[in-house]
Design a protein around this motif. Structure first.
Motif, PDB file in Angstrom:
ATOM      1  N   PHE A  88       0.975  -1.158   0.026  1.00  0.00           N
ATOM      2  CA  PHE A  88      -0.035   0.151  -0.055  1.00  0.00           C
ATOM      3  C   PHE A  88       0.744   1.277   0.064  1.00  0.00           C
ATOM      4  N   PRO A  89       0.702   2.118  -0.963  1.00  0.00           N
ATOM      5  CA  PRO A  89       1.623   3.464  -0.935  1.00  0.00           C
ATOM      6  C   PRO A  89       1.163   4.316   0.161  1.00  0.00           C
ATOM      7  N   VAL A  90       2.091   4.792   1.142  1.00  0.00           N
ATOM      8  CA  VAL A  90       1.944   5.534   2.189  1.00  0.00           C
ATOM      9  C   VAL A  90       2.812   6.983   2.074  1.00  0.00           C
ATOM     10  N   ARG A  91       3.458   6.997   1.113  1.00  0.00           N
ATOM     11  CA  ARG A  91       4.435   8.268   1.075  1.00  0.00           C
ATOM     12  C   ARG A  91       5.121   8.113  -0.507  1.00  0.00           C
ATOM     13  N   PHE A  92       5.138   9.585  -0.928  1.00  0.00           N
ATOM     14  CA  PHE A  92       5.618   9.719  -2.255  1.00  0.00           C
ATOM     15  C   PHE A  92       6.661  10.900  -2.351  1.00  0.00           C
ATOM     16  N   GLU A  93       7.682  11.078  -2.992  1.00  0.00           N
ATOM     17  CA  GLU A  93       8.436  12.168  -3.273  1.00  0.00           C
ATOM     18  C   GLU A  93       9.127  12.257  -4.585  1.00  0.00           C
ATOM     19  N   ALA A  94       8.800  13.239  -4.988  1.00  0.00           N
ATOM     20  CA  ALA A  94       9.362  13.449  -6.460  1.00  0.00           C
ATOM     21  C   ALA A  94      10.275  14.705  -6.549  1.00  0.00           C
ATOM     22  N   HIS A  95      11.020  14.589  -7.633  1.00  0.00           N
ATOM     23  CA  HIS A  95      12.196  15.707  -7.958  1.00  0.00           C
ATOM     24  C   HIS A  95      11.809  16.156  -9.372  1.00  0.00           C
ATOM     25  N   ALA A  96      11.228  17.389  -9.387  1.00  0.00           N
ATOM     26  CA  ALA A  96      11.081  17.851 -10.647  1.00  0.00           C
ATOM     27  C   ALA A  96      11.612  19.406 -10.844  1.00  0.00           C
ATOM     28  N   PRO A  97      11.706  19.685 -12.108  1.00  0.00           N
ATOM     29  CA  PRO A  97      12.176  20.943 -12.466  1.00  0.00           C
ATOM     30  C   PRO A  97      11.624  22.364 -11.514  1.00  0.00           C
ATOM     31  N   LEU A  98      10.521  22.002 -11.002  1.00  0.00           N
ATOM     32  CA  LEU A  98      10.002  23.003 -10.155  1.00  0.00           C
ATOM     33  C   LEU A  98      10.504  23.072  -8.481  1.00  0.00           C
ATOM     34  N   GLY A  99      11.111  21.734  -8.219  1.00  0.00           N
ATOM     35  CA  GLY A  99      11.487  21.459  -6.873  1.00  0.00           C
ATOM     36  C   GLY A  99      10.811  20.052  -6.512  1.00  0.00           C
ATOM     37  N   ARG A 100      10.935  19.930  -5.115  1.00  0.00           N
ATOM     38  CA  ARG A 100      10.760  18.670  -4.609  1.00  0.00           C
ATOM     39  C   ARG A 100       9.362  18.530  -4.217  1.00  0.00           C
ATOM     40  N   ILE A 101       8.592  17.344  -4.599  1.00  0.00           N
ATOM     41  CA  ILE A 101       7.233  17.330  -4.522  1.00  0.00           C
ATOM     42  C   ILE A 101       6.947  16.030  -3.445  1.00  0.00           C
ATOM     43  N   PRO A 102       6.541  16.347  -2.337  1.00  0.00           N
ATOM     44  CA  PRO A 102       6.388  15.241  -1.289  1.00  0.00           C
ATOM     45  C   PRO A 102       4.792  15.022  -1.047  1.00  0.00           C
ATOM     46  N   LEU A 103       4.292  13.818  -1.167  1.00  0.00           N
ATOM     47  CA  LEU A 103       3.067  13.452  -0.653  1.00  0.00           C
ATOM     48  C   LEU A 103       2.934  12.495   0.337  1.00  0.00           C
ATOM     49  N   GLU A 104       2.209  12.463   1.324  1.00  0.00           N
ATOM     50  CA  GLU A 104       2.063  11.565   2.195  1.00  0.00           C
ATOM     51  C   GLU A 104       0.407  11.180   2.390  1.00  0.00           C
ATOM     52  N   LEU A 105       0.137   9.827   2.466  1.00  0.00           N
ATOM     53  CA  LEU A 105      -1.230   9.528   2.595  1.00  0.00           C
ATOM     54  C   LEU A 105      -1.822  10.126   3.977  1.00  0.00           C
ATOM     55  N   ARG A 106      -2.556  10.581   4.206  1.00  0.00           N
ATOM     56  CA  ARG A 106      -3.156  11.238   5.508  1.00  0.00           C
ATOM     57  C   ARG A 106      -4.417  10.399   6.076  1.00  0.00           C
ATOM     58  N   ARG A 107      -5.242   9.699   5.147  1.00  0.00           N
ATOM     59  CA  ARG A 107      -6.411   9.582   5.435  1.00  0.00           C
ATOM     60  C   ARG A 107      -7.130   8.461   4.528  1.00  0.00           C
ATOM     61  N   ILE A 108      -7.490   7.300   5.315  1.00  0.00           N
ATOM     62  CA  ILE A 108      -8.146   6.116   4.413  1.00  0.00           C
ATOM     63  C   ILE A 108      -9.633   5.960   4.782  1.00  0.00           C
ATOM     64  N   ARG A 109     -10.379   6.110   3.841  1.00  0.00           N
ATOM     65  CA  ARG A 109     -11.898   5.791   4.009  1.00  0.00           C
ATOM     66  C   ARG A 109     -12.220   4.396   3.507  1.00  0.00           C
ATOM     67  N   THR A 110     -13.045   3.791   4.253  1.00  0.00           N
ATOM     68  CA  THR A 110     -13.234   2.332   3.956  1.00  0.00           C
ATOM     69  C   THR A 110     -14.899   2.185   3.718  1.00  0.00           C
ATOM     70  N   ASP A 111     -15.534   3.194   3.977  1.00  0.00           N
ATOM     71  CA  ASP A 111     -16.997   3.284   3.607  1.00  0.00           C
ATOM     72  C   ASP A 111     -17.110   3.754   2.063  1.00  0.00           C
ATOM     73  N   ALA A 112     -18.084   3.566   1.468  1.00  0.00           N
ATOM     74  CA  ALA A 112     -18.154   4.071   0.059  1.00  0.00           C
ATOM     75  C   ALA A 112     -18.806   5.592   0.004  1.00  0.00           C
ATOM     76  N   PRO A 113     -17.777   6.356  -0.520  1.00  0.00           N
ATOM     77  CA  PRO A 113     -18.238   7.931  -0.512  1.00  0.00           C
ATOM     78  C   PRO A 113     -18.866   8.039  -1.714  1.00  0.00           C
ATOM     79  N   SER A 114     -19.905   9.262  -1.636  1.00  0.00           N
ATOM     80  CA  SER A 114     -20.741   9.623  -2.656  1.00  0.00           C
ATOM     81  C   SER A 114     -19.683  10.118  -3.944  1.00  0.00           C
ATOM     82  N   ASN A 115     -18.599  10.652  -3.569  1.00  0.00           N
ATOM     83  CA  ASN A 115     -17.726  11.084  -4.423  1.00  0.00           C
ATOM     84  C   ASN A 115     -16.385  10.124  -4.357  1.00  0.00           C
ATOM     85  N   PRO A 116     -16.295   9.173  -5.428  1.00  0.00           N
ATOM     86  CA  PRO A 116     -15.011   8.208  -5.282  1.00  0.00           C
ATOM     87  C   PRO A 116     -13.788   8.851  -5.117  1.00  0.00           C
TER      88      PRO A 116
END
Length: 123
Positions: A88-116
Protein backbone atom coordinates in the motif's frame (compact mmCIF):
# COMPACT_ATOMS: atom_id res chain seq x y z
CA UNK A 1 -0.15 3.25 -27.56
CA UNK A 2 2.09 0.30 -28.54
CA UNK A 3 1.42 -2.99 -26.78
CA UNK A 4 3.40 -3.47 -23.58
CA UNK A 5 4.03 0.25 -22.98
CA UNK A 6 2.29 1.82 -20.01
CA UNK A 7 1.50 5.37 -18.90
CA UNK A 8 3.35 6.74 -15.84
CA UNK A 9 0.44 6.34 -13.40
CA UNK A 10 -0.19 2.72 -14.47
CA UNK A 11 3.51 1.91 -14.06
CA UNK A 12 3.52 3.30 -10.52
CA UNK A 13 0.44 1.20 -9.76
CA UNK A 14 2.18 -1.88 -11.28
CA UNK A 15 5.05 -1.40 -8.81
CA UNK A 16 2.67 -2.54 -6.08
CA UNK A 17 2.46 -5.96 -7.73
CA UNK A 18 6.16 -6.33 -8.55
CA UNK A 19 8.26 -8.90 -6.70
CA UNK A 20 9.93 -6.39 -4.38
CA UNK A 21 12.93 -7.86 -2.62
CA UNK A 22 15.74 -5.98 -0.86
CA UNK A 23 18.05 -4.45 -3.48
CA UNK A 24 15.95 -5.81 -6.39
CA UNK A 25 16.01 -3.91 -9.70
CA UNK A 26 13.59 -3.92 -12.63
CA UNK A 27 12.30 -1.71 -15.42
CA UNK A 28 9.13 -1.19 -17.45
CA UNK A 29 8.55 0.69 -20.74
CA UNK A 30 6.53 3.88 -20.28
CA UNK A 31 5.13 6.56 -22.58
CA UNK A 32 4.92 10.10 -21.21
CA UNK A 33 5.18 12.30 -24.28
CA UNK A 34 8.24 10.33 -25.39
CA UNK A 35 9.45 6.77 -24.99
CA UNK A 36 11.13 6.06 -21.67
CA UNK A 37 11.86 3.19 -19.36
CA UNK A 38 10.89 3.47 -15.71
CA UNK A 39 13.67 1.87 -13.70
CA UNK A 40 12.96 0.98 -10.11
CA UNK A 41 14.85 -0.55 -7.27
CA UNK A 42 14.03 -1.44 -3.70
CA UNK A 43 16.45 0.75 -1.70
CA UNK A 44 15.74 -0.24 1.89
CA UNK A 45 13.24 -1.25 4.51
CA UNK A 46 12.11 1.58 6.79
CA UNK A 47 9.73 1.95 9.71
CA UNK A 48 7.49 4.99 9.32
CA UNK A 49 4.72 6.55 11.36
CA UNK A 50 1.76 6.38 8.95
CA UNK A 51 -1.96 6.92 8.65
CA UNK A 52 -2.31 3.30 9.76
CA UNK A 53 -1.79 4.64 13.29
CA UNK A 54 1.36 2.82 14.23
CA UNK A 55 4.94 2.33 13.15
CA UNK A 56 4.61 0.64 9.77
CA UNK A 57 7.21 -1.50 8.03
CA UNK A 58 7.72 -0.08 4.53
CA UNK A 59 9.84 -0.65 1.45
CA UNK A 60 11.47 2.48 0.04
CA UNK A 61 11.55 2.20 -3.75
CA UNK A 62 13.64 4.56 -5.90
CA UNK A 63 12.50 5.17 -9.48
CA UNK A 64 13.54 7.31 -12.41
CA UNK A 65 12.68 7.63 -16.09
CA UNK A 66 15.44 6.76 -18.56
CA UNK A 67 15.12 8.39 -21.97
CA UNK A 68 15.14 5.80 -24.76
CA UNK A 69 18.28 6.06 -26.86
CA UNK A 70 20.15 8.68 -24.81
CA UNK A 71 20.13 6.95 -21.44
CA UNK A 72 19.49 10.30 -19.70
CA UNK A 73 17.72 10.04 -16.34
CA UNK A 74 14.72 12.23 -15.51
CA UNK A 75 12.18 12.59 -12.73
CA UNK A 76 13.80 10.80 -9.79
CA UNK A 77 11.09 9.61 -7.41
CA UNK A 78 10.85 7.67 -4.17
CA UNK A 79 7.81 5.66 -3.18
CA UNK A 80 7.23 4.07 0.24
CA UNK A 81 5.02 0.97 0.13
CA UNK A 82 3.90 -1.12 3.08
CA UNK A 83 6.13 -4.19 3.42
CA UNK A 84 3.12 -6.54 3.55
CA UNK A 85 1.65 -8.26 0.49
CA UNK A 86 -0.62 -5.25 -0.27
CA UNK A 87 2.32 -2.86 -0.90
CA UNK A 88 0.00 0.00 0.00
CA UNK A 89 1.53 3.40 -0.96
CA UNK A 90 1.95 5.60 2.13
CA UNK A 91 4.47 8.22 0.97
CA UNK A 92 5.76 9.62 -2.33
CA UNK A 93 8.50 12.12 -3.16
CA UNK A 94 9.44 13.42 -6.61
CA UNK A 95 12.11 15.83 -7.75
CA UNK A 96 10.86 17.94 -10.64
CA UNK A 97 12.19 21.04 -12.41
CA UNK A 98 10.00 23.12 -10.06
CA UNK A 99 11.45 21.48 -6.94
CA UNK A 100 10.68 18.68 -4.50
CA UNK A 101 7.10 17.31 -4.49
CA UNK A 102 6.27 15.37 -1.29
CA UNK A 103 2.99 13.48 -0.75
CA UNK A 104 1.89 11.53 2.28
CA UNK A 105 -1.26 9.48 2.67
CA UNK A 106 -3.22 11.18 5.48
CA UNK A 107 -6.54 9.38 5.53
CA UNK A 108 -8.14 6.16 4.33
CA UNK A 109 -11.90 5.83 3.99
CA UNK A 110 -13.32 2.35 3.97
CA UNK A 111 -16.97 3.31 3.48
CA UNK A 112 -18.30 4.06 0.00
CA UNK A 113 -18.13 7.85 -0.48
CA UNK A 114 -20.66 9.59 -2.73
CA UNK A 115 -17.65 11.02 -4.61
CA UNK A 116 -15.07 8.24 -5.28
CA UNK A 117 -12.25 10.80 -5.40
CA UNK A 118 -12.88 11.72 -1.78
CA UNK A 119 -11.82 8.26 -0.50
CA UNK A 120 -8.11 9.11 -0.31
CA UNK A 121 -6.57 12.26 1.04
CA UNK A 122 -3.01 13.37 0.23
CA UNK A 123 -1.02 16.29 1.67
Amino acid sequence: MPKGILDVLTVLYALRYAALEPMSRFGMPVLDGGRHRLNAGDEAKESLETVLGRTTATLRVRTYLEEEGSGRHRWPMRLWLTADRRHFPVRFEAHAPLGRIPLELRRIRTDAPSNPQSGLEWH
